[in-house]
Every structure is written in C-alpha cells, then in structure tokens.
Design an enzyme around this catalytic site. Structure first.
Site, PDB file in Angstrom:
ATOM      1  N   ASP A 137      -3.549  -0.834  -1.795  1.00  0.00           N
ATOM      2  CA  ASP A 137      -4.310   0.555  -1.830  1.00  0.00           C
ATOM      3  C   ASP A 137      -3.412   1.551  -1.354  1.00  0.00           C
ATOM      4  O   ASP A 137      -2.771   1.625  -0.348  1.00  0.00           O
ATOM      5  CB  ASP A 137      -5.632   0.519  -1.106  1.00  0.00           C
ATOM      6  CG  ASP A 137      -6.504   1.460  -1.165  1.00  0.00           C
ATOM      7  OD1 ASP A 137      -5.995   2.634  -0.442  1.00  0.00           O
ATOM      8  OD2 ASP A 137      -7.548   1.525  -1.889  1.00  0.00           O
ATOM      9  N   LYS A 163      -5.429   7.085  -5.662  1.00  0.00           N
ATOM     10  CA  LYS A 163      -6.606   7.809  -5.936  1.00  0.00           C
ATOM     11  C   LYS A 163      -6.067   9.267  -6.144  1.00  0.00           C
ATOM     12  O   LYS A 163      -4.995   9.883  -5.874  1.00  0.00           O
ATOM     13  CB  LYS A 163      -7.122   8.101  -4.312  1.00  0.00           C
ATOM     14  CG  LYS A 163      -7.369   6.599  -3.676  1.00  0.00           C
ATOM     15  CD  LYS A 163      -8.149   6.829  -2.350  1.00  0.00           C
ATOM     16  CE  LYS A 163      -8.060   5.240  -1.591  1.00  0.00           C
ATOM     17  NZ  LYS A 163      -6.738   4.809  -1.269  1.00  0.00           N
ATOM     18  N   HIS A 194     -10.602  10.428  -4.451  1.00  0.00           N
ATOM     19  CA  HIS A 194     -10.429  10.175  -3.309  1.00  0.00           C
ATOM     20  C   HIS A 194     -11.886  10.882  -2.374  1.00  0.00           C
ATOM     21  O   HIS A 194     -12.270  10.073  -1.388  1.00  0.00           O
ATOM     22  CB  HIS A 194      -9.121  10.639  -2.725  1.00  0.00           C
ATOM     23  CG  HIS A 194      -8.865  10.105  -1.284  1.00  0.00           C
ATOM     24  ND1 HIS A 194      -7.361  10.267  -1.075  1.00  0.00           N
ATOM     25  CD2 HIS A 194      -9.449   9.551  -0.495  1.00  0.00           C
ATOM     26  CE1 HIS A 194      -7.241   9.490  -0.130  1.00  0.00           C
ATOM     27  NE2 HIS A 194      -8.545   9.115   0.538  1.00  0.00           N
ATOM     28  N   TYR A 223      -1.386  10.656   0.230  1.00  0.00           N
ATOM     29  CA  TYR A 223      -0.642   9.768   1.045  1.00  0.00           C
ATOM     30  C   TYR A 223       0.925  10.121   1.268  1.00  0.00           C
ATOM     31  O   TYR A 223       1.709   9.841   2.193  1.00  0.00           O
ATOM     32  CB  TYR A 223      -0.594   8.415   1.212  1.00  0.00           C
ATOM     33  CG  TYR A 223      -2.100   7.997   1.290  1.00  0.00           C
ATOM     34  CD1 TYR A 223      -3.163   8.685   1.892  1.00  0.00           C
ATOM     35  CD2 TYR A 223      -2.613   6.557   0.975  1.00  0.00           C
ATOM     36  CE1 TYR A 223      -4.580   8.328   2.305  1.00  0.00           C
ATOM     37  CE2 TYR A 223      -3.985   6.122   1.033  1.00  0.00           C
ATOM     38  CZ  TYR A 223      -4.942   6.937   1.645  1.00  0.00           C
ATOM     39  OH  TYR A 223      -6.119   6.501   1.927  1.00  0.00           O
TER      40      TYR A 223
END
Length: 318
Positions: A26, A56, A87, A31
């Site tokens: 994931d 996401k 997200h 990120y």
C-alpha cells in the site's frame, strides 16, 4: 508505506516484506515514494500477478484524475494497479504547493505544540466546491474502462460522506480504508460498509509511537496468554473482525512477527472490543500536521463535515 519522503527506507521495507511473504503493498502519490515501491516490486523476483498493489489519488489532483492516475502508474513502473483509492474526500486548491505547507507545519507546530495547529482551511476546497468528492469519484469510475486499474475505492470516508456518494455512484467503492484499532473500532461504519458491499481496510492498526496498547493491561495479558507480541494481538483482532490490516515497520524482525497471526478466542475478542470503553481511550490516534486539534479540523474540514463523531482533540463525543 505512509509518510512523505523516506524513499530508500520504503524501498528496503517493501523488498524485505515481499521476501517474507507479504503480497499486499500500500502506497500513495502523496507519500512521494511510488518510484521506490515500484522498483522494490520489480526487483523482488515475485511475479506482478502475485502482488496486490494499492496507491491513492492526491488531494491536489481531484480535478485531474486521469492524468494523476497515469503519473502514478508511470512512477510505479507497472502496467496496472490493483486498487486505486481517493485518499481523502477533500480536494486541495490546485495552486497550493502541498509539500511546502505540510513540511512547514511539521517543522514548526508539531515539534513544539502537542495540539499542533495544522490549519489549511485556505488551501482546501469546502464540500460544496468543485471538484466535490462525488465529481472526483465519477472521474475515477472512468478509469475502469482503461483496463489499467482493477478496482477503485475510497479512504477516510464516513457513513455521512458515503451516504452522499453512493446515490450518485455507478460503481460502489470496493474498499474504504480508514483508521481502525481498538481505541477507534468504528463498529457502525463497519456494519454500514458490510451492508453496502464495501470491504474495510484498517490503517494505523497499531496506533502510533505513544500508542496506549503497549502499556494496556488487557492487551498485555492477552499477549502473555498466547505468547505473542502486542502487535500480533492487535493485528489478529483486526483480521478476525473481517478487516484487512496494513501495519508498517522498517525492522525485519517486526515485519516477520507481524506476518504471523493467531485465532483469538471469544473472550479475547470481547475484551479488545470493549477496550475503547475505558476512560480516555475512545479516540483517534493519528498524529499528523494535517490535523488541527485546536479547531477540530483535518485537511481543512471540520470533524462534522467529515462525518466523524470526535471533539476537537480527537476524542469520541458521548
């Protein structure tokens, strides 16, 4: 895999996890480590078909879903994504540099004030402003026609936001990824999602560094009873109640132990189910610069707008 940056750590973590047998990976555009995740998968020697890869949509990309999806795909270096999530329901204004204000909030307020004021109301569109999360979801539905994503879902959605989304959706979200652990069991949300055919994935299943679970007598006694770690107790509870759990660790030994779960007995499950009823424990445990515990907002929306029954400090309202 969730924090901005830390690419090499993330790559090594993913490689180690895959080597140990993990197959659900994931990540997220926000990120900043999709390239490293993709590299870890390609260099693992494990066929892509055996990996369940999730990424996401970033808040800043709600108005350009197709382009953002392709950018994630390119960074990952994969032909397809198994699950693509929205997200957050909040859309960020496109002219705001997300990395700058998040890092500023992290370097100033979070370090000095435990309430950390992650104010971002002027950077986030409100629920009635376009693109709304319904419009974003409708754009995500079109991705399924490309053959480059197998399923789409949401993250951080409540019953309230799902009640707005579902009547206008052609495709029911396959997954709702939310914060879930014994302090925030979200029983009503789990039941609602089950009724609608939405699988629930639990992020932050172990809490954070100051998690109360690691000092709680109930959890410790169950850990000692079965001869397993506290993390294994929490993850076993999460899986046994029908959710997927996505813990993370850069330490190989923890990754190894987290992979081994047991079946808890009925007494154990009941004790953990009721843990949140202890004084001061029914609360969210997420610590992030996007959370403003002074004004009770997350990503610029109030808890009420998000459909979260929490007070400003993140405790469940009675």
């Amino acid at each position: 895999m969730g924090y901005p940056g830390g690419g090499e750590d993330c790559e090594n973590m993913a490689k180690t996890a895959i080597k140990l047998g993990y197959r659900h990976i994931d990540t997220a555009a926000g990120y900043g480590n999709e390239e490293h995740v993709g590299k870890a998968i390609r260099e693992s020697g494990v066929p892509r078909s055996e990996i369940f890869l999730v990424t996401k949509l970033n808040n800043k990309d709600h108005g350009r879903v197709a382009e953002a999806f392709q950018e994630s795909l390119d960074r990952l270096g994969c032909e397809y994504i198994d699950l693509y999530l929205m997200h957050w329901p909040q859309a960020q204004k496109p002219d705001v540099r997300q990395d700058v204000w998040i890092l500023r909030a992290r370097s100033t307020t979070q370090a000095t004030d435990p309430r950390h004021d992650g104010s971002c109301e002027d950077k986030i569109l409100q629920p009635d402003q376009s693109p709304t999360y319904v419009e974003t979801w409708q754009a995500m539905e079109k991705l399924l026609d490309t053959g480059k994503v197998k399923a789409i879902g949401v993250s951080n959605f409540s019953i309230k936001t799902l009640e707005v989304l579902l009547p206008q959706a052609k495709v029911v979200p396959a997954v709702n990824q939310v914060q879930l652990h014994p302090c925030l069991p979200s029983v009503d949300l789990l039941a609602y999602c089950a009724q609608k055919g939405i699988h629930v994935t639990a992020y932050t299943p172990l809490g954070r560094k100051d998690s109360p679970f690691f000092s709680d007598d109930t959890i410790k006694s169950i850990s000692e009873k079965h001869g397993i770690t506290i993390a294994q107790v929490l993850l076993s509870w999460g899986v046994q109640r029908g959710t997927s759990v996505i813990p993370k660790s850069v330490q190989e030994e923890r990754l190894r132990s987290n992979f081994t779960l047991i079946k808890l007995d009925e007494e154990d499950m009941e004790a953990i189910d009721n843990l949140h009823k202890k004084p001061g424990l029914h609360r969210q445990l997420l610590v992030s610069p996007i959370i403003d515990t002074v004004n009770g907002t997350v990503w610029g929306w109030t808890h009420e707008q998000l459909g979260w029954n929490l007070d400003n400090a993140g405790y469940w309202k009675q």
